[in-house]
Structure formats: C-alpha cells, structure tokens
Scaffold this motif. Structure first.
Motif, PDB file in Angstrom:
ATOM      1  N   UNK A 183       0.809  -1.231   0.000  1.00 43.24           N
ATOM      2  CA  UNK A 183       0.000   0.000   0.000  1.00 43.24           C
ATOM      3  C   UNK A 183       0.835   1.271   0.000  1.00 43.24           C
ATOM      4  N   UNK A 184       2.152   1.142  -0.163  1.00 43.81           N
ATOM      5  CA  UNK A 184       3.026   2.315  -0.131  1.00 43.81           C
ATOM      6  C   UNK A 184       2.927   3.069   1.202  1.00 43.81           C
ATOM      7  N   UNK A 185       3.003   2.282   2.286  1.00 41.24           N
ATOM      8  CA  UNK A 185       3.094   2.878   3.625  1.00 41.24           C
ATOM      9  C   UNK A 185       4.295   2.272   4.357  1.00 41.24           C
ATOM     10  N   UNK A 186       5.473   2.417   3.778  1.00 40.42           N
ATOM     11  CA  UNK A 186       6.632   1.749   4.394  1.00 40.42           C
ATOM     12  C   UNK A 186       6.921   2.284   5.794  1.00 40.42           C
ATOM     13  N   UNK A 187       6.578   3.567   6.030  1.00 45.49           N
ATOM     14  CA  UNK A 187       6.876   4.167   7.329  1.00 45.49           C
ATOM     15  C   UNK A 187       5.947   3.718   8.449  1.00 45.49           C
ATOM     16  N   UNK A 188       4.866   3.066   8.101  1.00 48.28           N
ATOM     17  CA  UNK A 188       3.928   2.635   9.149  1.00 48.28           C
ATOM     18  C   UNK A 188       4.414   1.392   9.887  1.00 48.28           C
ATOM     19  N   UNK A 189       5.191   0.587   9.184  1.00 43.30           N
ATOM     20  CA  UNK A 189       5.745  -0.634   9.778  1.00 43.30           C
ATOM     21  C   UNK A 189       4.655  -1.527  10.383  1.00 43.30           C
ATOM     22  N   UNK A 226       2.381  -3.768  18.517  1.00 44.26           N
ATOM     23  CA  UNK A 226       2.734  -2.816  17.457  1.00 44.26           C
ATOM     24  C   UNK A 226       1.684  -1.716  17.343  1.00 44.26           C
ATOM     25  N   UNK A 227       2.060  -0.600  16.678  1.00 44.03           N
ATOM     26  CA  UNK A 227       1.286   0.643  16.578  1.00 44.03           C
ATOM     27  C   UNK A 227      -0.230   0.495  16.497  1.00 44.03           C
ATOM     28  N   UNK A 228      -0.933   0.789  17.590  1.00 46.40           N
ATOM     29  CA  UNK A 228      -2.376   0.501  17.693  1.00 46.40           C
ATOM     30  C   UNK A 228      -3.234   1.209  16.639  1.00 46.40           C
ATOM     31  N   UNK A 229      -3.114   2.528  16.431  1.00 44.12           N
ATOM     32  CA  UNK A 229      -4.068   3.174  15.522  1.00 44.12           C
ATOM     33  C   UNK A 229      -3.857   2.831  14.046  1.00 44.12           C
ATOM     34  N   UNK A 230      -2.661   2.358  13.708  1.00 47.43           N
ATOM     35  CA  UNK A 230      -2.420   2.022  12.308  1.00 47.43           C
ATOM     36  C   UNK A 230      -3.045   0.676  11.929  1.00 47.43           C
ATOM     37  N   UNK A 231      -3.266  -0.143  12.937  1.00 46.77           N
ATOM     38  CA  UNK A 231      -3.754  -1.498  12.636  1.00 46.77           C
ATOM     39  C   UNK A 231      -5.164  -1.518  12.045  1.00 46.77           C
ATOM     40  N   UNK A 232      -6.139  -0.793  12.637  1.00 47.55           N
ATOM     41  CA  UNK A 232      -7.465  -0.796  11.996  1.00 47.55           C
ATOM     42  C   UNK A 232      -7.436  -0.184  10.601  1.00 47.55           C
ATOM     43  N   UNK A 233      -6.552   0.774  10.382  1.00 46.22           N
ATOM     44  CA  UNK A 233      -6.463   1.381   9.043  1.00 46.22           C
ATOM     45  C   UNK A 233      -5.983   0.349   8.021  1.00 46.22           C
ATOM     46  N   UNK A 234      -5.007  -0.441   8.388  1.00 42.42           N
ATOM     47  CA  UNK A 234      -4.513  -1.468   7.450  1.00 42.42           C
ATOM     48  C   UNK A 234      -5.538  -2.602   7.307  1.00 42.42           C
TER      49      UNK A 234
END
Ligand SMILES: Cc1ncc(COP(=O)(O)O)c(C=O)c1O
Length: 385
Positions: free
Chosen positions: A234-240, A265-273
C-alpha cells in the motif's frame, strides 16, 4: 569500553541508510532505498486519523487488534485460498522485519543452520546472527537468478532448522515458480524443516507473473510461516505494520519473541490497514500497473545508458550488470555514482557471502514518480550513454 556485542560484529550500518545519507549529502536522485515517494490510498490515511482521534492510542493486544487479524486471514483466503484462523494463526508485527527477526529468535537455536537465498535482504543476516544461527546461502546467479535446486539440496545438513525464502525476491526481482517452490517444499518435507517465507512483494508482480505462496503447496501449510506487511503493498513503508501467518505453534514462537522486543505494534495504524486489506482488487492491480510503467521506464533508460538490464518479474527493483560499461565492482561504482552522475543506487555484493557473484551487480528502485525516474535516467545517459 567495548563498543558492541560479539554478535553485532561486522553488521555495521545497513547499506540503505548509508546510501540514503549519501543521496541527501550530495543532492543525488535516490534510487537506492526502496521507499515510494508518494503516499498510499488517502482513505487509508483517513482511517488512521479516525483511529487516532477515537481513542485507539493505548497498547494493542500482543497478537494484534482483532479486525486486522481477521483482515489478514480474509486476505489469505481471498487471494490464495489459504484457511487461516485469525485468533491462533496470525500475529501482527512491527513490519515484516520484526516478523522475520522474531521468527528466527523464536525458532532457531544457537548452532542451527538456516538456508537462505542470496543475494539476501540484509536484515536476514542480522536476524540469523542474533539468534545464534548459521546461514547457509543458496545463490541466485546472474543473468537469470533462478533457484539452483542441487545447490539448495547441498546446503541442507542435519543441523538445518529452517529455510528462509523471499519471493518475489529482493534484489533480483525473481518470482519463484511452481517448480522451484515444489523443490523447496520437497526438501523441507524430507528434512522436516520450517519454511519462513518473506512475501512483502506479494502483490507487486508484472507481465502476468504469479506469486504462489509456498504455504499453498501440499504438505506445506503445516510447516510454513508466511510473512508480509503493508509497506510495499500500500506504499506505507513508514507505518511498519506487518504480520506472520501459519500454524499456531509457529505463530506462537513468533509471539514468544515479539512480546519481549516490542510487546505490541502501533495501535491506531492497525485498523487502518485492516481496511486497506479489504479494498477492492482494482486498488491492488492499479498500484501494480503504475509500478510496471515505472519499471519499463527505468529499464529502458538503464538499457540506453549501456547497463546490462535484467527486467524484474516482481518487486520494485531492477538489477543491472555494470560490466558492459567497463566497471567490475559495484561498491566502487555506487560510491562514485553520486558525483559522477548525480544518482544513488545500491551495490549487490553486500547481500552475498559469495561476493564475487554479486560484484558487478547494482540495484535501482523504481517506486518513484515518473519525473524522478526521468531525471535519474537523463543524468545516467549523460554520464554513461
Ligand atoms: C525482502 C524484504 N523484506 C522485508 C522488508 C521490510 O519490510 P517492513 O518495512 O515491513 O519491515 C523489505 C523492505 O525493503 C524487503 O525488501
């Protein structure tokens, strides 16, 4: 005072950081490190913003938030027909890098051998070393970079614990085909090995090349840990945001190590992915089609500048041979390149035990805007063409 532990000996700074710093210092066009210069889907960013604003800012559960684990399982079913239990057979990690490291730490004992394709992604070397393991490389050789099955068989011994696979393969762009994967599967079954497979480029295949997860082969689901991440897809390499899927005991081994590295790992990024993984097929195919156009643009430009080009079947890297230009050492070539041409690339040989096999090879990233590749190609043609 001792500077670092023995196990860090020789690991140094990753070549990507080194080359990106060189690009910044010299103002060169950076086709070294593989990060896109445009963001992934805006809707996914909005979903992350919404998660940040709606209080999803404390520790996620160790294995990952349920909706991402469910989305990863659904993705494996939708694209590959793999039946994965989101509660026991998925773990969310801080990028694929953590998944690979945790898999090695959780599965490999000191002295165990790990068979790994070379050129290898450099974190594999560090991960095997940190686990106390011994790497046994199998070389994908120029110009075709296919798997040599007899070399694979020769690399396996009574100490082998795991095969660490990467397909689509960075840096060569090889997508392992059914025959090659069957050969790996046969060896793994015969010697009762775990297969750890890094599939971060799973959606980035070109010209009809098909990514076949080795877990789909008969007898392999029960011994394969499949790893991927949102960075490349998804071209979000910085989200890890990464994950590993596989049989519960293998996933548990990853979790056992992960819990003491990052815990979660990063909680708010997980629902987005989780939402990203459910986007329609066109989002995946259009991203790949855009990359294929950039691949063709860069390959054409490198060919015109005189490089020997291997058109990749997958990933977002092109490998070139610099010998047609009269050079024989990729490291020397890449260190001089910013001044000579105003472009940064990465030498292959740092990804090999068999340094000679990689000496004249150089890798270029094409996950960049058309204008950036255009500028790089213009500079290269001017310098070498
Ligand atoms: C083969 C391979 N595995 C893993 C990664 C890193 O993945 P992540 O950013 O999800 O940790 C990369 C990034 O370049 C890669 O090429």
């Amino acid at each position: 005072m001792k500077q670092h532990s023995e196990r860090m000996n020789g690991l140094g700074t990753t070549i990507f950081a080194e080359m990106s710093a060189l690009a910044q210092r010299t103002g060169a066009v950076n086709l070294g490190q593989g990060f896109p210069d445009t963001d992934g889907p805006a809707s996914v960013i909005e979903a992350a913003v919404a998660a940040l604003r709606s209080g999803r800012n404390q520790y996620a559960p160790g294995p990952g938030v349920p909706e991402l684990r469910e989305a990863v399982a659904a993705h494996q079913w939708r694209f590959y027909g793999l039946d994965v239990d989101p509660d026991a057979e998925v773990v969310v990690t801080t990028g694929a890098t953590e998944a690979v490291a945790a898999a090695l730490l959780g599965l490999v004992d000191p002295g165990d051998e790990v068979v790994v394709l070379e050129p290898y992604y450099d974190s594999y070397v560090a991960g095997i070393r940190m686990a106390g393991g011994v790497r046994r490389p199998v070389t994908l050789r120029a110009p075709d970079f296919r798997l040599d099955v007899s070399q694979l068989r020769a690399a396996v011994s009574s100490r082998t614990r795991a095969v660490l696979l990467n397909s689509p393969h960075n840096p060569t762009g090889t997508v392992l085909d059914a025959r090659e994967l069957r050969a790996v599967a046969d060896v793994a079954i015969e010697h009762d090995l775990v297969v750890i497979t890094d599939e971060v480029y799973e959606h980035l295949t070109f010209d009809g090349a098909v990514h076949l997860p080795i877990a789909t082969l008969p007898g392999m689901a029960e011994r394969t840990l499949s790893i991927s991440s949102a960075g490349k897809t998804f071209a979000f390499t910085g989200w890890k945001v990464g994950w590993a899927t596989g049989p519960a005991p293998l996933v548990q081994a990853v979790l056992a190590a992960k819990q003491f590295m990052t815990f979660t790992s990063g909680a708010p990024l997980q629902p987005a992915i989780a939402g990203a993984l459910q986007l329609p097929d066109e989002v995946f195919t259009e991203h790949t089609a855009r990359l294929q156009a950039r691949r063709d643009q860069l390959c054409a430009g490198l060919t015109e500048a005189g490089f020997g080009v291997r058109v990749p079947q997958g990933t977002y890297f092109v490998t070139t041979d610099i010998s047609p230009l009269g050079y024989d050492d990729g490291v020397e070539f890449c260190l001089a390149l910013p001044e000579r041409a105003g472009v940064v690339a990465v030498p292959h040989q740092v990804f090999y035990d068999d340094v000679e096999a990689g000496r004249p090879l150089v890798r270029w990233a094409f996950c960049k805007q058309e204008s950036v590749i255009d500028e790089a190609v213009t500079r290269l043609r001017r310098a070498f063409g």
